[in-house]
Design a protein around this motif. Structure first.
Motif, PDB file in Angstrom:
ATOM      1  N   UNK A 117      12.890  16.083  50.653  1.00 21.52           N
ATOM      2  CA  UNK A 117      12.352  16.803  51.812  1.00 21.52           C
ATOM      3  C   UNK A 117      10.855  17.095  51.676  1.00 21.52           C
ATOM      4  N   UNK A 118      10.444  17.541  50.474  1.00 23.69           N
ATOM      5  CA  UNK A 118       9.063  17.998  50.288  1.00 23.69           C
ATOM      6  C   UNK A 118       8.207  17.038  49.455  1.00 23.69           C
ATOM      7  N   UNK A 119       8.842  16.055  48.849  1.00 28.36           N
ATOM      8  CA  UNK A 119       8.091  15.111  48.031  1.00 28.36           C
ATOM      9  C   UNK A 119       7.561  15.714  46.753  1.00 28.36           C
ATOM     10  N   UNK A 120       8.260  16.721  46.242  1.00 33.09           N
ATOM     11  CA  UNK A 120       7.828  17.400  45.016  1.00 33.09           C
ATOM     12  C   UNK A 120       8.884  17.218  43.926  1.00 33.09           C
ATOM     13  N   UNK A 121       8.467  16.707  42.793  1.00 34.59           N
ATOM     14  CA  UNK A 121       9.363  16.499  41.664  1.00 34.59           C
ATOM     15  C   UNK A 121       9.135  17.603  40.636  1.00 34.59           C
ATOM     16  N   UNK A 122      10.154  18.424  40.411  1.00 32.72           N
ATOM     17  CA  UNK A 122      10.052  19.450  39.380  1.00 32.72           C
ATOM     18  C   UNK A 122      10.191  18.802  38.007  1.00 32.72           C
ATOM     19  N   UNK A 123       9.501  19.358  37.037  1.00 30.26           N
ATOM     20  CA  UNK A 123       9.592  18.816  35.672  1.00 30.26           C
ATOM     21  C   UNK A 123      10.868  19.329  34.998  1.00 30.26           C
ATOM     22  N   UNK A 124      11.286  18.647  33.971  1.00 35.49           N
ATOM     23  CA  UNK A 124      12.465  19.073  33.209  1.00 35.49           C
ATOM     24  C   UNK A 124      12.248  20.465  32.616  1.00 35.49           C
ATOM     25  N   UNK A 125      11.017  20.727  32.188  1.00 34.39           N
ATOM     26  CA  UNK A 125      10.704  22.032  31.599  1.00 34.39           C
ATOM     27  C   UNK A 125      10.856  23.146  32.626  1.00 34.39           C
ATOM     28  N   UNK A 126      10.400  22.908  33.852  1.00 31.83           N
ATOM     29  CA  UNK A 126      10.517  23.912  34.911  1.00 31.83           C
ATOM     30  C   UNK A 126      11.977  24.224  35.213  1.00 31.83           C
ATOM     31  N   UNK A 127      12.795  23.194  35.263  1.00 26.38           N
ATOM     32  CA  UNK A 127      14.222  23.381  35.554  1.00 26.38           C
ATOM     33  C   UNK A 127      14.912  24.108  34.406  1.00 26.38           C
ATOM     34  N   UNK A 128      14.547  23.762  33.178  1.00 29.55           N
ATOM     35  CA  UNK A 128      15.123  24.425  32.004  1.00 29.55           C
ATOM     36  C   UNK A 128      14.783  25.912  31.994  1.00 29.55           C
ATOM     37  N   UNK A 129      13.559  26.254  32.364  1.00 26.02           N
ATOM     38  CA  UNK A 129      13.128  27.654  32.383  1.00 26.02           C
ATOM     39  C   UNK A 129      13.921  28.459  33.414  1.00 26.02           C
ATOM     40  N   UNK A 130      14.196  27.851  34.560  1.00 25.88           N
ATOM     41  CA  UNK A 130      14.998  28.532  35.579  1.00 25.88           C
ATOM     42  C   UNK A 130      16.410  28.768  35.055  1.00 25.88           C
ATOM     43  N   UNK A 131      16.973  27.770  34.435  1.00 27.75           N
ATOM     44  CA  UNK A 131      18.340  27.881  33.922  1.00 27.75           C
ATOM     45  C   UNK A 131      18.450  28.929  32.820  1.00 27.75           C
ATOM     46  N   UNK A 132      17.381  29.102  32.054  1.00 27.95           N
ATOM     47  CA  UNK A 132      17.385  30.117  30.999  1.00 27.95           C
ATOM     48  C   UNK A 132      17.288  31.523  31.580  1.00 27.95           C
ATOM     49  N   UNK A 133      16.715  31.649  32.770  1.00 24.27           N
ATOM     50  CA  UNK A 133      16.474  32.956  33.361  1.00 24.27           C
ATOM     51  C   UNK A 133      17.695  33.551  34.042  1.00 24.27           C
ATOM     52  N   UNK A 134      18.680  32.731  34.358  1.00 28.14           N
ATOM     53  CA  UNK A 134      19.849  33.221  35.093  1.00 28.14           C
ATOM     54  C   UNK A 134      21.061  32.333  34.848  1.00 28.14           C
ATOM     55  N   UNK A 135      22.255  32.920  35.017  1.00 23.19           N
ATOM     56  CA  UNK A 135      23.488  32.149  34.885  1.00 23.19           C
ATOM     57  C   UNK A 135      23.893  31.498  36.197  1.00 23.19           C
ATOM     58  N   UNK A 136      23.161  31.790  37.257  1.00 25.84           N
ATOM     59  CA  UNK A 136      23.556  31.305  38.576  1.00 25.84           C
ATOM     60  C   UNK A 136      22.319  30.909  39.371  1.00 25.84           C
ATOM     61  N   UNK A 137      21.807  29.724  39.105  1.00 24.77           N
ATOM     62  CA  UNK A 137      20.604  29.230  39.784  1.00 24.77           C
ATOM     63  C   UNK A 137      20.929  28.977  41.251  1.00 24.77           C
ATOM     64  N   UNK A 138      20.066  29.463  42.127  1.00 25.00           N
ATOM     65  CA  UNK A 138      20.294  29.290  43.556  1.00 25.00           C
ATOM     66  C   UNK A 138      19.021  28.979  44.322  1.00 25.00           C
ATOM     67  N   UNK A 139      19.126  29.005  45.635  1.00 19.36           N
ATOM     68  CA  UNK A 139      18.006  28.668  46.514  1.00 19.36           C
ATOM     69  C   UNK A 139      16.770  29.524  46.270  1.00 19.36           C
ATOM     70  N   UNK A 140      16.922  30.852  46.046  1.00 20.70           N
ATOM     71  CA  UNK A 140      15.715  31.669  45.824  1.00 20.70           C
ATOM     72  C   UNK A 140      14.888  31.225  44.626  1.00 20.70           C
ATOM     73  N   UNK A 141      15.569  30.786  43.565  1.00 19.42           N
ATOM     74  CA  UNK A 141      14.856  30.366  42.358  1.00 19.42           C
ATOM     75  C   UNK A 141      14.002  29.129  42.632  1.00 19.42           C
TER      76      UNK A 141
END
Length: 281
Positions: A117-141
């Motif tokens: 939709x936006x043409x933006x690729x998140x890095x693996x590090x960015x995704x890992x950091x989100x997953x470390x911050x919460x047990x339930x990653x969702x749209x707000x994150x």
């Protein structure tokens, strides 16, 4: 005052256990439940704090389980509020483990969708950091992460993300009812107005959905919610009474930066010019 549907940072809420508890007390709430999406970590932490404090607050264990009813209206996505269960109950923990696996698959689907939709690729590090911050990653994150790449309209983002199909990454609602009941907990259908909006359903359709779930032991209906107008509340109360269901009230509070128009312990009157607030008893 009651509020039986509150979120913390352990799913997609804004605040940790100490801050949300402080806000609950300041709001004058005397009975509440933490119902994070697909995780019981925040609920368990607050339960422990209240026991240590020997608090007089009435607290209910809780979790909001991402579910689907497969055999009516061609399939309907629903959120089921499981409450008053024992944290050590095997059935609840099995459900949380199962939905955790499904959520990891959904994360990748969301990442790919945002790229499309936006043409933006998140890095693996960015995704890992989100997953470390919460047990339930969702749209707000992911919205917060997306905004690091530019100024994106929040409402448009959520409308886009609502187009992402994830019906296969949800728990079977009938299984949820069965396992929660085995653990002596109870199950409430959350925010039926949201179901109406997603599938363009009528009050009669919600009546049919509730009747179907009642066959498998549905215990309650969230009649009062921050999405519900005065008319909604009246109609849902009729349905709850018809099927002898316990009525539930919940703000669905996430925090001001996640849901700016939702307040602890209050239900916003959408259909009034004065924008009055109704507080639940």
């Amino acid at each position: 005052m009651k509020d039986l549907h509150i979120h913390t940072k352990y799913s997609d809420g804004e605040y940790d256990e100490n801050e949300i508890l402080k806000r609950i007390k300041n709001a004058g709430i005397t009975e509440f439940a933490i119902c994070d999406h697909d995780t019981i970590e925040g609920s368990k932490k607050i339960s422990k704090i209240l026991k240590q404090q020997n608090s007089s607050l009435i607290f209910h264990s809780g979790v909001e389980l991402t579910s689907r009813v497969f055999d009516i209206f061609g399939g309907v996505n629903v959120h089921l509020l499981a409450r008053d269960f024992n944290y050590d109950e095997k059935g609840i923990n099995d459900l949380v483990k199962e939905i955790s696996v499904l959520r990891k698959k959904k994360i990748q689907r969301m990442v790919d969708f945002i790229d499309k939709i936006y043409g933006i690729k998140f890095t693996d590090k960015e995704i890992e950091e989100i997953q470390k911050s919460t047990n339930s990653v969702g749209k707000p994150h992911f919205y917060k992460l997306l905004c690091k790449y530019g100024d994106f309209d929040r409402i448009e983002y959520y409308r886009n993300m609502d187009k992402l199909h994830s019906e296969d990454l949800r728990l079977d609602a009938i299984k949820v009812l069965e396992l929660v009941h085995k653990g002596k907990g109870n199950v409430t259908l959350a925010h039926p107005k949201e179901v109406m909006r997603e599938y363009n359903l009528s009050y009669k359709d919600i009546d049919k959905l509730v009747a179907y779930l009642k066959l498998f032991g549905l215990d309650g209906l969230e009649t009062e919610h921050s999405l519900h107008t005065k008319e909604d509340i009246e109609e849902f109360k009729k349905i709850a009474k018809k099927y002898n269901l316990k009525e539930s009230c919940g703000s669905d509070y996430h925090g001001e930066n996640v849901k700016p128009d939702v307040f602890l312990g209050v239900c916003k009157k959408v259909n009034t010019e004065k924008n009055d607030l109704i507080k639940w008893n």
